[in-house]
Write a protein that holds these residues in place. Structure first.
Motif, PDB file in Angstrom:
ATOM      1  N   VAL A 129       5.648   9.434  11.855  1.00 39.88           N
ATOM      2  CA  VAL A 129       5.280   9.170  10.462  1.00 39.88           C
ATOM      3  C   VAL A 129       5.653   7.728  10.158  1.00 39.88           C
ATOM      4  CG1 VAL A 129       5.576   9.830   8.055  1.00 39.88           C
ATOM      5  CG2 VAL A 129       5.700  11.580   9.842  1.00 39.88           C
ATOM      6  N   LEU A 130       4.670   6.941   9.748  1.00 45.87           N
ATOM      7  CA  LEU A 130       4.880   5.546   9.376  1.00 45.87           C
ATOM      8  C   LEU A 130       4.717   5.383   7.868  1.00 45.87           C
ATOM      9  CD1 LEU A 130       2.747   3.691  12.112  1.00 45.87           C
ATOM     10  CD2 LEU A 130       5.172   4.307  12.214  1.00 45.87           C
ATOM     11  N   ALA A 131       5.471   4.454   7.313  1.00 48.50           N
ATOM     12  CA  ALA A 131       5.325   4.083   5.905  1.00 48.50           C
ATOM     13  C   ALA A 131       5.344   2.568   5.815  1.00 48.50           C
ATOM     14  CB  ALA A 131       6.439   4.691   5.055  1.00 48.50           C
ATOM     15  N   ALA A 132       4.459   2.014   4.983  1.00 44.00           N
ATOM     16  CA  ALA A 132       4.345   0.557   4.905  1.00 44.00           C
ATOM     17  C   ALA A 132       3.899   0.144   3.520  1.00 44.00           C
ATOM     18  CB  ALA A 132       3.364   0.032   5.952  1.00 44.00           C
ATOM     19  N   ASN A 133       4.321  -1.064   3.139  1.00 41.26           N
ATOM     20  CA  ASN A 133       3.853  -1.698   1.909  1.00 41.26           C
ATOM     21  C   ASN A 133       2.596  -2.510   2.222  1.00 41.26           C
ATOM     22  OD1 ASN A 133       6.043  -0.714   0.390  1.00 41.26           O
ATOM     23  ND2 ASN A 133       7.329  -2.431   1.056  1.00 41.26           N
ATOM     24  N   PRO A 134       1.794  -2.861   1.210  1.00 39.46           N
ATOM     25  CA  PRO A 134       0.565  -3.623   1.486  1.00 39.46           C
ATOM     26  C   PRO A 134       0.812  -5.085   1.839  1.00 39.46           C
ATOM     27  CG  PRO A 134       0.816  -3.227  -0.867  1.00 39.46           C
ATOM     28  CD  PRO A 134       1.894  -2.437  -0.195  1.00 39.46           C
ATOM     29  N   CYS A 135       1.994  -5.624   1.510  1.00 35.99           N
ATOM     30  CA  CYS A 135       2.283  -7.025   1.792  1.00 35.99           C
ATOM     31  C   CYS A 135       3.801  -7.203   1.794  1.00 35.99           C
ATOM     32  CB  CYS A 135       1.624  -7.938   0.757  1.00 35.99           C
ATOM     33  SG  CYS A 135       2.331  -7.783  -0.902  1.00 35.99           S
ATOM     34  N   PRO A 136       4.320  -8.367   2.182  1.00 39.44           N
ATOM     35  CA  PRO A 136       5.775  -8.542   2.204  1.00 39.44           C
ATOM     36  C   PRO A 136       6.456  -8.293   0.868  1.00 39.44           C
ATOM     37  CG  PRO A 136       4.729 -10.275   3.481  1.00 39.44           C
ATOM     38  CD  PRO A 136       3.621  -9.511   2.810  1.00 39.44           C
ATOM     39  N   CYS A 137       5.873  -8.747  -0.232  1.00 39.08           N
ATOM     40  CA  CYS A 137       6.492  -8.502  -1.537  1.00 39.08           C
ATOM     41  C   CYS A 137       6.162  -7.119  -2.070  1.00 39.08           C
ATOM     42  CB  CYS A 137       6.075  -9.561  -2.548  1.00 39.08           C
ATOM     43  SG  CYS A 137       4.385  -9.377  -3.204  1.00 39.08           S
ATOM     44  N   GLY A 138       5.110  -6.501  -1.543  1.00 42.06           N
ATOM     45  CA  GLY A 138       4.766  -5.145  -1.913  1.00 42.06           C
ATOM     46  C   GLY A 138       3.836  -4.993  -3.083  1.00 42.06           C
ATOM     47  N   HIS A 139       3.418  -6.082  -3.701  1.00 40.25           N
ATOM     48  CA  HIS A 139       2.639  -5.982  -4.941  1.00 40.25           C
ATOM     49  C   HIS A 139       1.201  -6.462  -4.792  1.00 40.25           C
ATOM     50  CE1 HIS A 139       6.249  -4.942  -7.126  1.00 40.25           C
ATOM     51  NE2 HIS A 139       6.863  -6.010  -6.629  1.00 40.25           N
ATOM     52  N   ALA A 140       0.690  -6.460  -3.545  1.00 40.40           N
ATOM     53  CA  ALA A 140      -0.674  -6.952  -3.346  1.00 40.40           C
ATOM     54  C   ALA A 140      -1.701  -6.084  -4.058  1.00 40.40           C
ATOM     55  CB  ALA A 140      -0.990  -7.021  -1.851  1.00 40.40           C
ATOM     56  N   GLU A 141      -1.422  -4.813  -4.240  1.00 40.31           N
ATOM     57  CA  GLU A 141      -2.380  -3.904  -4.861  1.00 40.31           C
ATOM     58  C   GLU A 141      -1.923  -3.457  -6.246  1.00 40.31           C
ATOM     59  OE1 GLU A 141      -2.548  -0.836  -2.005  1.00 40.31           O
ATOM     60  OE2 GLU A 141      -3.695  -1.994  -0.539  1.00 40.31           O
ATOM     61  N   THR A 142      -0.896  -4.118  -6.790  1.00 42.14           N
ATOM     62  CA  THR A 142      -0.401  -3.758  -8.112  1.00 42.14           C
ATOM     63  C   THR A 142      -1.239  -4.449  -9.177  1.00 42.14           C
ATOM     64  OG1 THR A 142       1.835  -3.557  -7.231  1.00 42.14           O
ATOM     65  CG2 THR A 142       1.615  -3.751  -9.621  1.00 42.14           C
ATOM     66  N   PRO A 143      -1.729  -3.722 -10.193  1.00 40.25           N
ATOM     67  CA  PRO A 143      -2.510  -4.355 -11.256  1.00 40.25           C
ATOM     68  C   PRO A 143      -1.675  -5.407 -11.982  1.00 40.25           C
ATOM     69  CG  PRO A 143      -2.712  -1.951 -11.345  1.00 40.25           C
ATOM     70  CD  PRO A 143      -1.634  -2.251 -10.353  1.00 40.25           C
ATOM     71  N   GLY A 144      -2.336  -6.495 -12.349  1.00 39.06           N
ATOM     72  CA  GLY A 144      -1.656  -7.543 -13.096  1.00 39.06           C
ATOM     73  C   GLY A 144      -1.388  -8.787 -12.287  1.00 39.06           C
ATOM     74  N   GLY A 145      -1.759  -8.806 -11.001  1.00 39.54           N
ATOM     75  CA  GLY A 145      -1.598 -10.007 -10.184  1.00 39.54           C
ATOM     76  C   GLY A 145      -0.156 -10.414  -9.971  1.00 39.54           C
ATOM     77  N   GLN A 146       0.725  -9.464  -9.689  1.00 34.18           N
ATOM     78  CA  GLN A 146       2.137  -9.771  -9.483  1.00 34.18           C
ATOM     79  C   GLN A 146       2.430 -10.296  -8.083  1.00 34.18           C
ATOM     80  OE1 GLN A 146       4.603  -6.462 -10.586  1.00 34.18           O
ATOM     81  NE2 GLN A 146       3.317  -5.902 -12.317  1.00 34.18           N
ATOM     82  N   CYS A 147       1.498 -10.159  -7.143  1.00 37.27           N
ATOM     83  CA  CYS A 147       1.748 -10.565  -5.770  1.00 37.27           C
ATOM     84  C   CYS A 147       1.796 -12.081  -5.658  1.00 37.27           C
ATOM     85  CB  CYS A 147       0.667 -10.005  -4.848  1.00 37.27           C
ATOM     86  SG  CYS A 147       0.884 -10.457  -3.110  1.00 37.27           S
ATOM     87  N   THR A 148       2.800 -12.580  -4.936  1.00 40.50           N
ATOM     88  CA  THR A 148       2.961 -14.021  -4.721  1.00 40.50           C
ATOM     89  C   THR A 148       2.752 -14.412  -3.259  1.00 40.50           C
ATOM     90  OG1 THR A 148       5.339 -13.708  -4.404  1.00 40.50           O
ATOM     91  CG2 THR A 148       4.595 -14.186  -6.648  1.00 40.50           C
TER      92      THR A 148
END
Length: 510
Positions: free
Chosen positions: A344-363
């Protein structure tokens, strides 16, 4: 002059080889020679045994003493030969009858004060002794309960060297049996009903548990990936006694002392992302030890924050995922450990984790996101049966009175019923779950489901590999087992494709 012999076990993985220990006292200046390819720990047993004999009040031979370990071409490692060596020496020097333990296997380490100490690998050693026809075993008193997990072997526990001599002379020794550890009522498993929302992820979890399919969960931080995985062990049925004994043997090799009763619950391992290749797949200097994939045999191996693992560490899982075992080669021997685990693997979409969060929080820069995702190689992802993307919950689900979902007990009952259907289907073929069935066997021994043109279209478009076709067929059979169907239909094929590619598949939710 005197000659005596005893027997012990040399372990290469879970495979055991009987070692005959010969001791010969002859003319010459007092000296002790140990031959037979011993490692450093075994070579030092001469000094341990000499001190233990002296502190126990017995005499060490004051002549030339030769200790031979047969077969001489087999490498021997570890300190579990100590009581076998000292028993042969005492028999050859006339302190005890030389044939007092001729029909027994001896496993145990000696302290300088004559105490018999626990050793690693006792359970597989006793299993190997039984396989080779031995029906008596002398083990450390602290490990009597572990050795008695093997039925058909008379286990004698000794706490000191003096008790070992008593056994050789036919005298009775105290029978130390530890009380059986009962499971704690307070150690409750996390319940699936505590998870709010995520019906598709819960369904994917149920399918993974029913067919023992590998699972990949990806989504934003805090969305519930780890919470779902922590509830997966509660959905799995108990191990059979044979499987539990196999798991206990691997744990014994790793130095984990077993309880007085077999643990029938599937094991669960979650190594940190800083784990090395030997700690994950097994290895180490000298005799290779089992790694996390073997400790998770018949259970779950959870790799949280999977892209944080080094790519070489993850790629080392390719062969075990397909073969269900790991073979570790060394110069003089090879060790083979079982590794039929559920990954079982678990992963975030990017290093900061907010690539798919609404509001453009990913840096994160696009190149950094691509590099982060590429740490999970294509061959590894292709070996994962089910891919499930988790979306953040709506505010109404977080603050409202969301309806309570099914409990783990309800889902586990369906999983157990699906496992029973698979066990009946594959009876006599050597497989227990759909995930274990090879692709050629699935196409030749099982009836072909309807809707295979959906898989052909996916292969033609390049969205599904040849391995992916077999994965989809296995998932479809599991979905049919959960639905109580004898043959998968077009609905199960469509659901399998959705689970395989991480697409929405709510129409398959029971």
């Amino acid at each position: 002059m005197g000659l005596a012999s005893t027997h012990s076990v040399a372990l290469a993985g879970l495979d055991g080889h009987i070692v005959e220990i010969e001791a010969f006292t002859g003319r010459g200046l007092p000296r002790t020679v140990l031959v037979g390819l011993p490692d450093a720990a075994l070579y030092e047993s001469r000094d341990r045994c000499r001190a233990a004999v002296a502190s126990s009040g017995f005499g060490w031979p004051d002549c030339a003493l030769t200790i031979n370990l047969l077969p001489a071409t087999l490498p021997k490692a570890g300190s579990h030969y100590d009581i076998g060596i000292v028993a042969a020496i005492l028999g050859a020097s006339g302190v005890a009858p030389p044939d007092g333990l001729a029909d027994a296997i001896l496993l145990g380490e000696l302290g300088l004060d004559g105490r018999v100490r626990p050793v690693r690998g006792l359970l597989p050693g006793v299993l190997a002794a039984k396989l080779h026809g031995f029906r008596r075993a002398v083990v450390p008193a602290a490990q009597v309960h572990e050795a008695r997990l093997v039925h058909g072997v008379d286990v004698i526990g000794v706490a000191t060297l003096a008790e070992l001599v008593d056994v050789m002379c036919g005298r009775a020794v105290p029978d130390r049996v530890l009380p059986t550890d009962e499971p704690s009522a307070s150690a409750a498993q996390p319940d699936l009903a505590e998870v709010v929302g995520h019906p598709e992820a819960k369904w994917a979890l149920e399918v993974a548990a029913a067919g023992r399919h590998h699972l990949f969960l990806h989504g934003a931080p805090g969305v519930g990936k780890t919470m779902l995985v922590e509830r997966l062990p509660g959905l799995l049925p108990d191990l059979t006694p044979t499987e539990a004994l196999e798991v206990a043997a691997v744990r014994s090799l790793a130095g984990v002392t077993e309880q007085a009763r077999l643990d029938l619950r599937p094991p669960y391992a979650d190594p940190h992302h800083s784990a090395s290749i030997p700690s994950l797949v097994g290895g180490g200097s000298g005799v290779a030890r089992p790694g996390a994939i073997s400790l998770a045999h018949r259970g779950i191996l959870f790799l949280d924050e999977a892209p944080e693992f080094r790519p070489k560490v993850l790629d080392a899982l390719r062969t075990p995922l397909e073969q269900g075992q790991i073979t570790i080669g060394r110069t003089l021997h090879q060790a083979c450990y079982p590794a039929r685990f559920q990954l079982v693997l678990a992963a975030n979409p990017c290093p900061c984790g907010h690539a798919e969060t609404p509001g453009g929080q990913c840096t994160c820069l696009p190149a950094r996101i691509r590099h982060y995702r590429d740490r999970l190689s294509g061959p590894i992802l292709d070996r994962i049966d089910i891919h499930q993307h988790l979306m953040p919950l709506a505010r109404s689900q977080l603050h409202g009175q969301a309806a309570t979902g099914e409990s783990s007990a309800v889902v586990a009952a369906r999983v157990a019923e699906a496992r029973d259907r698979q066990a009946r289907r594959y009876r006599g073929l050597g497989w227990l779950t759909n995930a274990e069935v090879p692709g050629p066997a699935m196409r030749s021994l099982l009836p072909l489901p309807r809707g295979l043109e959906l898989l052909d279209d996916a292969v033609r478009r390049g969205s599904l590999s040849s391995r992916g076709v077999d994965k989809c067929l296995r998932i479809a059979w599991t979905a049919a087992d959960l639905a109580g169907k004898d043959i998968p239909t077009r609905t199960e094929i469509r659901l399998a494709l959705a689970l395989r590619r991480g697409e929405p598949g709510l129409e398959g939710v029971a």
